[in-house]
Design a protein around this motif. Structure first.
Motif, PDB file in Angstrom:
ATOM      1  N   ALA A 167      37.256  47.329  45.086  1.00  0.00           N
ATOM      2  CA  ALA A 167      38.451  46.775  44.438  1.00  0.00           C
ATOM      3  C   ALA A 167      38.133  46.319  43.018  1.00  0.00           C
ATOM      4  CB  ALA A 167      38.992  45.609  45.257  1.00  0.00           C
ATOM      5  N   ALA A 168      39.173  46.245  42.217  1.00  0.00           N
ATOM      6  CA  ALA A 168      39.013  45.829  40.820  1.00  0.00           C
ATOM      7  C   ALA A 168      38.546  44.380  40.741  1.00  0.00           C
ATOM      8  CB  ALA A 168      40.336  45.989  40.079  1.00  0.00           C
ATOM      9  N   ASP A 169      37.918  44.042  39.632  1.00  0.00           N
ATOM     10  CA  ASP A 169      37.463  42.674  39.403  1.00  0.00           C
ATOM     11  C   ASP A 169      38.590  41.830  38.814  1.00  0.00           C
ATOM     12  OD1 ASP A 169      34.828  43.118  40.241  1.00  0.00           O
ATOM     13  OD2 ASP A 169      34.246  43.873  38.274  1.00  0.00           O
ATOM     14  N   LEU A 175      45.839  36.489  44.693  1.00  0.00           N
ATOM     15  CA  LEU A 175      44.609  36.721  45.435  1.00  0.00           C
ATOM     16  C   LEU A 175      43.859  37.907  44.854  1.00  0.00           C
ATOM     17  CD1 LEU A 175      45.937  36.210  49.075  1.00  0.00           C
ATOM     18  CD2 LEU A 175      44.577  34.623  47.712  1.00  0.00           C
ATOM     19  N   HIS A 176      42.547  37.871  45.015  1.00  0.00           N
ATOM     20  CA  HIS A 176      41.714  38.977  44.558  1.00  0.00           C
ATOM     21  C   HIS A 176      42.206  40.278  45.187  1.00  0.00           C
ATOM     22  CE1 HIS A 176      38.117  41.490  44.093  1.00  0.00           C
ATOM     23  NE2 HIS A 176      37.768  40.660  43.112  1.00  0.00           N
ATOM     24  N   PRO A 177      42.176  41.389  44.426  1.00  0.00           N
ATOM     25  CA  PRO A 177      42.681  42.670  44.963  1.00  0.00           C
ATOM     26  C   PRO A 177      41.987  43.131  46.243  1.00  0.00           C
ATOM     27  CG  PRO A 177      42.361  42.817  42.590  1.00  0.00           C
ATOM     28  CD  PRO A 177      41.781  41.502  43.012  1.00  0.00           C
ATOM     29  N   ARG A 200      36.100  40.820  49.294  1.00  0.00           N
ATOM     30  CA  ARG A 200      34.784  40.895  48.652  1.00  0.00           C
ATOM     31  C   ARG A 200      34.511  39.553  47.997  1.00  0.00           C
ATOM     32  NH1 ARG A 200      35.166  44.591  44.089  1.00  0.00           N
ATOM     33  NH2 ARG A 200      35.230  42.759  42.761  1.00  0.00           N
ATOM     34  N   ASP A 201      33.464  38.894  48.427  1.00  0.00           N
ATOM     35  CA  ASP A 201      33.219  37.549  47.942  1.00  0.00           C
ATOM     36  C   ASP A 201      32.426  37.544  46.644  1.00  0.00           C
ATOM     37  OD1 ASP A 201      30.518  37.899  48.590  1.00  0.00           O
ATOM     38  OD2 ASP A 201      30.660  36.826  50.489  1.00  0.00           O
ATOM     39  N   SER A 202      32.049  36.355  46.197  1.00  0.00           N
ATOM     40  CA  SER A 202      31.384  36.197  44.905  1.00  0.00           C
ATOM     41  C   SER A 202      29.990  36.818  44.874  1.00  0.00           C
ATOM     42  CB  SER A 202      31.293  34.708  44.550  1.00  0.00           C
ATOM     43  OG  SER A 202      30.622  33.995  45.587  1.00  0.00           O
ATOM     44  N   ARG A 203      29.407  37.101  46.043  1.00  0.00           N
ATOM     45  CA  ARG A 203      28.079  37.722  46.115  1.00  0.00           C
ATOM     46  C   ARG A 203      28.167  39.231  46.345  1.00  0.00           C
ATOM     47  NH1 ARG A 203      25.482  34.780  50.948  1.00  0.00           N
ATOM     48  NH2 ARG A 203      27.579  35.230  51.737  1.00  0.00           N
ATOM     49  N   ALA A 226      34.990  31.891  47.995  1.00  0.00           N
ATOM     50  CA  ALA A 226      34.732  33.326  47.861  1.00  0.00           C
ATOM     51  C   ALA A 226      35.172  33.872  46.519  1.00  0.00           C
ATOM     52  CB  ALA A 226      35.440  34.084  48.982  1.00  0.00           C
ATOM     53  N   ASP A 227      35.679  33.001  45.637  1.00  0.00           N
ATOM     54  CA  ASP A 227      36.244  33.417  44.331  1.00  0.00           C
ATOM     55  C   ASP A 227      37.394  34.401  44.529  1.00  0.00           C
ATOM     56  OD1 ASP A 227      34.539  31.830  42.936  1.00  0.00           O
ATOM     57  OD2 ASP A 227      33.175  33.414  42.307  1.00  0.00           O
TER      58      ASP A 227
END
Length: 254
Positions: free
Chosen positions: A124-126, A149-151, A190-193, A244-245
């Motif tokens: 997914a995109a950032d 929310l993050h994509p 997809r989390d920050s790591r 999780a950013d």
């Protein structure tokens, strides 16, 4: 004389039915059919291996030989439509639903949906996570606060305990299928790591996330979550998304 588009079409058809396309030859013409058969087999093997890498838990559940044979059947009916293999396999969960040898294992399709969603989440995109200052300021007015929310964030409403089955078949796990019944809801992101965890969530958490994805205010999202699950507390799932950013601010519409 056929043109290049016809050659491409005939070549693609030949990869399915095994007939040597017109215009294809070898240095030794008598070896044309044999060489094309080798190439055809290499293509099928490569695509089946790509499918196995995308659905490793399905491969572990059914075994290498079964997956290889099943991959060939899938390939015959679902050829890649793009050179980007990431786009291939989207129909695999639905294929498993109608695959007769797996009729007694209906959870397979849901496990495949998890694996497909994880691949999409990873690529997914950032986006930039919400800053603490902006989070505090925005959340102080829940009646008007809106978060994005993050994509990568996805909610999967599954008919079977597929999250539990997926976890039981991760590296180092026993691989034993739990004797469970009933539906599960999966949260995938997809989390920050750059890890892609799979988490089983309740109806309230799922409703809150889906409401935020629909650009509802924080207050309405919390109300919908409480309607889906009496007594729902939104703080734990919001904290999880923040850590999780995965929580962002919506882009302003010009």
């Amino acid at each position: 004389m056929s043109g290049f588009p016809d050659l491409v079409s005939d070549f693609a058809t030949g990869l399915i039915d095994g007939d040597v396309p017109q215009g294809v030859t070898a240095r030794e013409p008598d070896e044309t059919a044999q060489r094309f058969a080798v190439y055809r087999n290499n293509v099928a093997t490569s695509l089946t291996n790509a499918l196995a890498k995308r659905f490793p838990v399905i491969k572990r559940l059914v075994g290498d030989d079964f997956f290889g044979a099943m991959g060939r059947v899938y390939l015959d009916a679902h050829r890649p439509r793009s050179p980007v293999l990431l786009d291939w396999g989207a129909t695999f969960p639905d294929f498993l639903v109608g695959f007769p040898p797996l009729a007694q294992y209906p959870y397979m399709a849901d496990v495949a949906r998890i694996e497909l969603a994880r691949g999409r989440a990873y690529h997914a995109a950032d986006t930039d996570p919400v800053a603490v200052e902006a989070l505090t300021k925005t959340a102080s007015d829940p009646e008007h606060a809106r978060f994005a929310l993050h994509p990568s964030v996805q909610i999967l409403r599954l008919a079977h305990p597929a999250v539990t089955i997926w976890r039981a078949n991760q590296p180092g796990a026993t691989g034993k299928i739990p004797t469970l019944a009933g539906a599960e809801i999966a949260l995938i992101l997809r989390d920050s790591r750059y890890q892609v965890p799979v988490t089983a969530v309740g109806a309230g958490d799922a409703a809150l996330i889906e409401a935020l994805q629909e650009r509802q205010t924080l207050l309405i999202a919390a109300e919908l979550a409480a309607f889906a699950e009496a007594g729902h507390d939104p703080q734990p799932i919001l904290l999880y998304l923040i850590q999780a950013d995965a929580l962002t601010l919506p882009k302003e519409t010009p």
